[in-house]
Design an enzyme around this catalytic site. Structure first.
Site, PDB file in Angstrom:
ATOM      1  N   TYR A  72       7.904   6.108  54.921  1.00 34.10           N
ATOM      2  CA  TYR A  72       6.764   5.675  55.726  1.00 34.10           C
ATOM      3  C   TYR A  72       5.341   6.107  55.268  1.00 34.10           C
ATOM      4  O   TYR A  72       4.487   5.236  55.187  1.00 34.10           O
ATOM      5  CB  TYR A  72       6.772   6.451  57.145  1.00 34.10           C
ATOM      6  CG  TYR A  72       5.893   5.844  58.212  1.00 34.10           C
ATOM      7  CD1 TYR A  72       6.387   5.075  59.166  1.00 34.10           C
ATOM      8  CD2 TYR A  72       4.682   6.444  58.137  1.00 34.10           C
ATOM      9  CE1 TYR A  72       5.403   4.513  59.905  1.00 34.10           C
ATOM     10  CE2 TYR A  72       3.704   5.735  59.099  1.00 34.10           C
ATOM     11  CZ  TYR A  72       3.982   4.813  59.989  1.00 34.10           C
ATOM     12  OH  TYR A  72       3.399   4.338  60.978  1.00 34.10           O
ATOM     13  N   PHE A 129     -11.554 -20.683  52.630  1.00 31.12           N
ATOM     14  CA  PHE A 129     -10.516 -21.204  52.905  1.00 31.12           C
ATOM     15  C   PHE A 129      -9.887 -21.234  54.445  1.00 31.12           C
ATOM     16  O   PHE A 129     -10.783 -20.311  55.293  1.00 31.12           O
ATOM     17  CB  PHE A 129      -9.204 -20.233  52.416  1.00 31.12           C
ATOM     18  CG  PHE A 129      -7.806 -20.381  52.591  1.00 31.12           C
ATOM     19  CD1 PHE A 129      -7.471 -21.742  51.916  1.00 31.12           C
ATOM     20  CD2 PHE A 129      -7.087 -19.678  53.502  1.00 31.12           C
ATOM     21  CE1 PHE A 129      -6.030 -21.891  52.246  1.00 31.12           C
ATOM     22  CE2 PHE A 129      -5.647 -19.962  53.763  1.00 31.12           C
ATOM     23  CZ  PHE A 129      -5.231 -21.287  53.005  1.00 31.12           C
ATOM     24  N   ASP A 130      -9.280 -21.886  55.063  1.00 27.00           N
ATOM     25  CA  ASP A 130      -9.042 -22.251  56.339  1.00 27.00           C
ATOM     26  C   ASP A 130      -8.930 -20.800  57.224  1.00 27.00           C
ATOM     27  O   ASP A 130      -9.769 -20.833  58.430  1.00 27.00           O
ATOM     28  CB  ASP A 130      -8.002 -23.506  56.894  1.00 27.00           C
ATOM     29  CG  ASP A 130      -6.722 -23.089  56.386  1.00 27.00           C
ATOM     30  OD1 ASP A 130      -6.478 -22.262  55.744  1.00 27.00           O
ATOM     31  OD2 ASP A 130      -5.680 -23.612  56.815  1.00 27.00           O
ATOM     32  N   ASP A 220     -12.040 -13.760  47.470  1.00 26.26           N
ATOM     33  CA  ASP A 220     -10.778 -14.134  47.933  1.00 26.26           C
ATOM     34  C   ASP A 220     -10.015 -14.432  46.801  1.00 26.26           C
ATOM     35  O   ASP A 220     -10.147 -15.571  46.029  1.00 26.26           O
ATOM     36  CB  ASP A 220     -10.985 -15.348  48.865  1.00 26.26           C
ATOM     37  CG  ASP A 220      -9.978 -15.892  49.462  1.00 26.26           C
ATOM     38  OD1 ASP A 220      -8.538 -15.402  48.957  1.00 26.26           O
ATOM     39  OD2 ASP A 220     -10.069 -16.647  50.394  1.00 26.26           O
ATOM     40  N   ALA A 222      -6.808 -14.935  45.792  1.00 29.40           N
ATOM     41  CA  ALA A 222      -5.336 -15.187  45.883  1.00 29.40           C
ATOM     42  C   ALA A 222      -4.746 -15.958  44.371  1.00 29.40           C
ATOM     43  O   ALA A 222      -3.947 -15.692  44.117  1.00 29.40           O
ATOM     44  CB  ALA A 222      -5.209 -16.530  46.968  1.00 29.40           C
ATOM     45  N   LYS A 263       0.527 -15.965  46.410  1.00 30.20           N
ATOM     46  CA  LYS A 263       0.083 -16.855  45.183  1.00 30.20           C
ATOM     47  C   LYS A 263       0.399 -16.416  44.079  1.00 30.20           C
ATOM     48  O   LYS A 263       1.355 -16.139  43.770  1.00 30.20           O
ATOM     49  CB  LYS A 263      -1.440 -17.244  45.628  1.00 30.20           C
ATOM     50  CG  LYS A 263      -1.765 -17.459  47.063  1.00 30.20           C
ATOM     51  CD  LYS A 263      -1.067 -18.600  47.918  1.00 30.20           C
ATOM     52  CE  LYS A 263      -1.474 -18.821  49.330  1.00 30.20           C
ATOM     53  NZ  LYS A 263      -2.714 -18.385  49.768  1.00 30.20           N
ATOM     54  N   HIS A 455      -4.166 -27.814  62.744  1.00 33.87           N
ATOM     55  CA  HIS A 455      -3.433 -28.616  61.623  1.00 33.87           C
ATOM     56  C   HIS A 455      -2.206 -28.106  61.712  1.00 33.87           C
ATOM     57  O   HIS A 455      -0.935 -28.874  61.468  1.00 33.87           O
ATOM     58  CB  HIS A 455      -3.993 -28.614  60.212  1.00 33.87           C
ATOM     59  CG  HIS A 455      -4.173 -27.415  59.583  1.00 33.87           C
ATOM     60  ND1 HIS A 455      -5.080 -26.554  60.122  1.00 33.87           N
ATOM     61  CD2 HIS A 455      -3.404 -26.484  58.836  1.00 33.87           C
ATOM     62  CE1 HIS A 455      -4.872 -25.147  59.329  1.00 33.87           C
ATOM     63  NE2 HIS A 455      -4.070 -25.301  58.561  1.00 33.87           N
TER      64      HIS A 455
END
Ligand SMILES: *Cc1c(COP(=O)(O)O)cnc(C)c1O
Length: 464
Positions: A72, A129-130, A220, A222, A263, A455
């Site tokens: 843990y 990004f969305d 971001d 990714a 990604k 979407h």
């Protein structure tokens, strides 16, 4: 002659995929309410819906799965990942999260606030990004897209279409007080503008502006490794630098980063937030413990952290990146040879077809890119994703459909999964749809949709 690139791996395990008939696909897609996310994956032959979590892990990554330490607190797998993030990205602090949007949730809670604390706040960046936009708008703040104008011309050969328009960033920072701008976020590569890279010069200049105005800059990240590859190939002064050196320099301009490990981490699930400052890490860890888990696992199994540590290193290997980005370009060139217009230059993880040019007769209000995606599925069992009006969603204030500058169909290539024969099949599928494009004159109508990120779950019917 110069020898061509080829994949720096061979297959050890294979996964069968199945073809189907056109009649089966017509009935399956109607059952799925013309939403490609609703299809069962065994009804898809070649799945280019996303490159997210769909990559093939290496033997070394599978070995890490067995070495996973599931303690843990203080697991050795956590420390392995921490050492990799520090070595590759130069970021001394990090929090694991279950995926990229969870990293965004924790970061936005820390910097923007919770509930409606974000009202009136603004987050500048390059085509967010969305899910990033979702986390900003969920807090009643607004994402401000400052991407260079060339990004919205699919045929401009600008080498860094992910770049921020520096003039507009400067004007924006001058016009808005520091309290209204909790952070700036730059996405590398920029998914929403076509997997397009951001140049080092642009990162450096954006960082200088943000620092001058006291606004934290986050990446971001990714697809950070693919972005680094483009810098090496396209930006003056970087051809002789290693991808690892380029990655280090990219992150040196940021105060931190959110990462979707699905990604360029080449794992099936996972994410993290990296920080330069211990204070910010401490503040964020309170939210991380509430939303994700204790600081040394935060929503990830130990084995997954081990596999991610190996995946991040593999993603920075140059022969891998050459084959990866090369395969995407291979598909793009095939499609163009059939007369199909794609976003240029080709992106790092996907090809984006210009749907407005492909289906000029379909009315803009009938979701042109989604219509093309449905036709490609019916034609060949190939699944892609709409990057257009469905994704752009409604304006949160007026509730009207927002029409983005481009209506794109994205063909995302999973990492280390498909061969170039699969790419030939995909190109042939689109060539067949292209040959009958004059007969496609109507699109789709929304029957039901969710109030945010519609979407994923939208239900559609054919417009008649
Ligand atoms: C995928 C992605 C995210 C969100 O990550 P998830 O792991 O899907 O939650 C955020 N930003 C970019 C650029 C992405 O591609």
């Amino acid at each position: 002659m110069d020898l061509p690139w080829a994949e720096p791996w061979r297959a050890k395990t294979i996964e069968p995929i199945r073809r189907s008939t056109r009649g089966e696909r017509e009935s399956w897609i109607a059952d799925a309410r013309y939403n490609l996310f609703n299809l069962r994956s065994d009804r898809v032959y070649i799945d280019l819906l996303t490159d997210s979590g769909t990559g093939a892990m290496s033997a070394a990554q599978w070995a890490e799965m067995m070495l996973g330490d599931e303690s843990y607190a203080g697991a050795s797998s956590y420390h392995k990942l921490k050492a990799t993030i520090e070595e590759l990205l130069g970021m001394p602090y990090f929090l694991p999260t279950h995926q990229g949007r969870a990293a965004e949730n924790v970061l936005m809670s820390t910097l923007i606030g919770v509930g409606s604390e974000g009202a009136g706040k603004l987050v500048p960046g390059n085509s967010h990004f969305d899910t990033t936009k979702g986390h900003i708008e969920f807090r009643k703040a607004h994402a401000v897209d400052l991407t260079v104008a060339e990004a919205f011309d699919t045929q401009s050969l600008h080498p860094f279409k992910g770049d921020v328009d520096l003039r507009r960033l400067k004007d924006f920072l001058e016009a808005n007080p520091r309290e209204r701008v909790p952070l700036c976020i730059i996405t590398v590569t920029c998914n929403s503008s076509g997997g397009q890279p951001v140049s080092m010069a642009n990162l450096r200049a954006s960082s200088e502006l943000c620092r001058k105005f006291g606004v934290p800059l986050f990446l971001d990240a990714a697809r950070f490794a693919e972005n680094a590859w483009f810098i090496k190939r396209r930006e003056k002064g970087y051809a002789e630098k290693s991808v690892r050196e380029i990655v280090r320099e990219m992150f040196s301009y940021a105060d931190g980063a959110t990462m979707s490990s699905k990604k360029d981490g080449i794992v099936n699930i996972g994410g993290f937030i990296a920080f330069r400052s211990r204070e910010l890490w401490e503040k964020a860890s309170t939210f991380n413990i509430m939303f994700e888990g204790f600081n040394t696992y935060g929503g990830m199994a130990g084995r997954d952290m081990g596999a991610l540590s190996a995946g991040l290193r593999e993603a920075c290997e140059e022969d891998y990146l050459e084959a990866r980005v090369g395969q995407v370009a291979y598909l793009g060139e095939k499609l163009e040879s059939h007369g199909i217009t794609c976003q240029k230059p080709f992106g790092g993880h996907a090809i984006f077809i210009d749907a407005l040019r492909f289906l000029p007769a379909v009315p803009r209000a009938e979701y042109v890119a989604q219509t093309l995606g449905i036709e490609a599925y019916i034609e060949g069992g190939v699944r892609c994703v709409e990057i257009g009006t469905l994704l752009a969603d409604r304006d949160p204030d007026t509730r009207q459909d927002r029409y983005p500058a481009l209506e794109l169909l994205r063909l995302a290539i999973p990492r280390r999964v498909y061969s170039n024969d699969h790419m030939d099949y995909v190109a042939a599928t689109f060539a067949n749809v292209f040959a009958r494009r004059d007969s496609i004159r109507r699109g789709l109508r929304v029957v039901r949709e969710a109030p945010i990120l519609r979407h994923f779950t939208v239900e559609l019917e054919r417009a008649l």
